[in-house]
Design an enzyme around this catalytic site. Structure first.
Site, PDB file in Angstrom:
ATOM      1  N   CYS A   1      51.976  39.431  12.167  1.00 26.52           N
ATOM      2  CA  CYS A   1      52.064  38.336  10.835  1.00 26.52           C
ATOM      3  C   CYS A   1      53.284  38.768  10.109  1.00 26.52           C
ATOM      4  O   CYS A   1      54.335  38.384  10.453  1.00 26.52           O
ATOM      5  CB  CYS A   1      50.702  38.316  10.333  1.00 26.52           C
ATOM      6  SG  CYS A   1      50.448  36.957   9.250  1.00 26.52           S
TER       7      CYS A   1
ATOM      8  N   GLU B   1      43.203  41.716  15.952  1.00 22.32           N
ATOM      9  CA  GLU B   1      41.952  42.686  15.508  1.00 22.32           C
ATOM     10  C   GLU B   1      40.991  41.514  14.687  1.00 22.32           C
ATOM     11  O   GLU B   1      39.963  42.190  14.295  1.00 22.32           O
ATOM     12  CB  GLU B   1      42.644  43.589  14.269  1.00 22.32           C
ATOM     13  CG  GLU B   1      42.589  42.771  13.087  1.00 22.32           C
ATOM     14  CD  GLU B   1      43.718  41.674  12.757  1.00 22.32           C
ATOM     15  OE1 GLU B   1      43.699  40.792  11.843  1.00 22.32           O
ATOM     16  OE2 GLU B   1      44.637  41.668  13.719  1.00 22.32           O
TER      17      GLU B   1
ATOM     18  N   HIS C   1      46.454  37.242  15.115  1.00 25.14           N
ATOM     19  CA  HIS C   1      45.758  38.442  14.646  1.00 25.14           C
ATOM     20  C   HIS C   1      44.761  39.094  15.845  1.00 25.14           C
ATOM     21  O   HIS C   1      43.532  38.466  15.852  1.00 25.14           O
ATOM     22  CB  HIS C   1      44.867  38.162  13.410  1.00 25.14           C
ATOM     23  CG  HIS C   1      45.866  38.362  12.120  1.00 25.14           C
ATOM     24  ND1 HIS C   1      45.917  39.305  11.488  1.00 25.14           N
ATOM     25  CD2 HIS C   1      46.397  36.989  11.524  1.00 25.14           C
ATOM     26  CE1 HIS C   1      46.854  38.875  10.350  1.00 25.14           C
ATOM     27  NE2 HIS C   1      46.907  37.741  10.615  1.00 25.14           N
TER      28      HIS C   1
END
Length: 372
Positions: free
Chosen positions: A269, A352, A350
């Site tokens: 990011c 995760e 993302h």
């Protein structure tokens, strides 16, 4: 129940009901299309300075709990929901959402047409807004909004980053990757530069078999380089975070020192954006950003469903010095790059994501192997 008044910079003036914290707050309004995970979204440091409009109409129905916090507090300015449920039903629920918002001074706005707001943001772009439980006069709200700094003028990194280094030892709560850990345990430590890192990123790094040290955004690249050369650390991770990456001048200069070495680097990011800027390719702002848990990304012909949360993106000109590994199938923007002749890899989405999707979780395995 208390009234709340909203004024957007395009002149839209709305009245709704409030829950959570009270007061007057200014921020940038965006929308998020995730169907679950409202607590993770609210406590994601990357939302610092923003109001989050949830397209999911029912919010609050599963409550909140301490394990789903992505940081120690909530940094968003407020949330806007169609229907708020104070009574929750979930075996993991420990408290109601309203209490969480009050504890962390986040304004909650309910009984508002979130579909109308989402279509407005889609058509006109993300914009600044003010919300108040104290001021009902449209002209006064407009005056205060005009006098407030814009989100791109504020360095929220200083607010969300840790102030002291620490070691993160917790793995992912579901422990799905423990069998993988035993196979690839590395004796090298990695350093995470905290620009607003999500807790689950740290969990996944630990789960992949790495020892994780977290340091503030005011890190010293020369010290990290010396530690790498002394074989004290095996790599550096540049985290996610809020705001406009072009305002991070000092951070860019430190990252430039890192990329001049052979240290393995991975970034997610904001970290991905900083790497681009440090290589001389400035980022640009998207019209309304990518925020949600249903974004298809293609990687070498394989489609992954990903979670997204960003307003800025890497330019297509990055192909001059890097291979594009991932692209967003919604708008063809760049989602991942591997820099030529360097051990540097970065993505915009993302992997995760909690509660999901988990299609991109292999990224952490790749980084563990790079460090090893």
């Amino acid at each position: 129940m208390q009234k709340v008044w909203i004024y957007l910079e395009n002149g839209t003036f709305l009245e709704a009901n409030s829950f959570g914290a009270k007061g007057t707050t200014v921020g940038e309004i965006v929308f998020n299309t995730s169907l679950t995970g409202y607590q993770e979204i609210i406590t994601d440091p990357s939302y610092a300075g923003q109001f989050v409009t949830f397209t999911m109409p029912e919010i609050g129905n599963v409550g909140v709990n301490k394990n789903d916090m992505e940081s120690s507090t909530a940094f968003c300015k407020g949330i806007l929901v169609r229907n708020y449920h104070h009574e929750y039903s979930n075996y993991r629920g420990e408290s109601d959402l309203c209490s969480l918002l009050k504890e962390h001074n986040v304004l909650g706005i309910k009984d508002i047409d979130t579909r109308y707001l989402t279509k407005m943001i889609r058509d006109e772009g993300a914009m600044m807004m003010i919300a108040s439980t104290e001021i009902s006069d449209k002209e006064e709200l407009a005056k205060q909004l005009a006098a407030s700094p814009r989100i791109e003028d504020i360095n929220y990194i200083e607010e969300v980053s840790t102030k002291e280094p620490y070691i993160h030892k917790n793995g992912a709560w579901n422990h799905q990757l423990l069998s993988y850990n035993k196979a690839v345990m590395s004796d090298k430590k990695i350093v995470v530069i905290d620009f607003g890192v999500k807790r689950n990123i740290l969990n996944e790094l630990v789960e992949s078999g790495l020892e994780v040290e977290v340091v503030p955004s005011s890190f010293n690249a020369d010290e990290l380089i010396a530690r790498y050369e002394a074989k004290e650390i095996g790599g550096v991770f540049l985290s996610n975070g809020p705001g406009d990456p072009l305002t991070l001048v000092k951070e860019k200069e430190e990252v430039q020192k890192l990329i001049a070495t052979d240290i393995p680097i991975i970034a997610i990011c904001l970290g991905n954006q900083l790497l681009s800027i440090a290589h001389g390719f400035d980022t640009y702002k998207l019209k309304f950003g990518q925020h949600g848990g249903n974004h298809p990304v293609v990687n070498n012909g394989v489609v992954e469903i990903t979670a997204q949360n960003h307003n800025y993106n890497v330019p297509d000109s990055i192909v001059k010095i890097a291979e594009v590994t991932h692209r967003n199938l919604f708008d063809d923007t760049i989602e991942g790059v591997r820099y030529n002749n360097k051990n540097i890899y970065s993505i915009q989405h993302h992997p995760e994501a909690s509660p999901g999707p988990h299609d991109s979780k292999y990224i952490f395995k790749q980084f563990a192997e790079m460090v090893k």
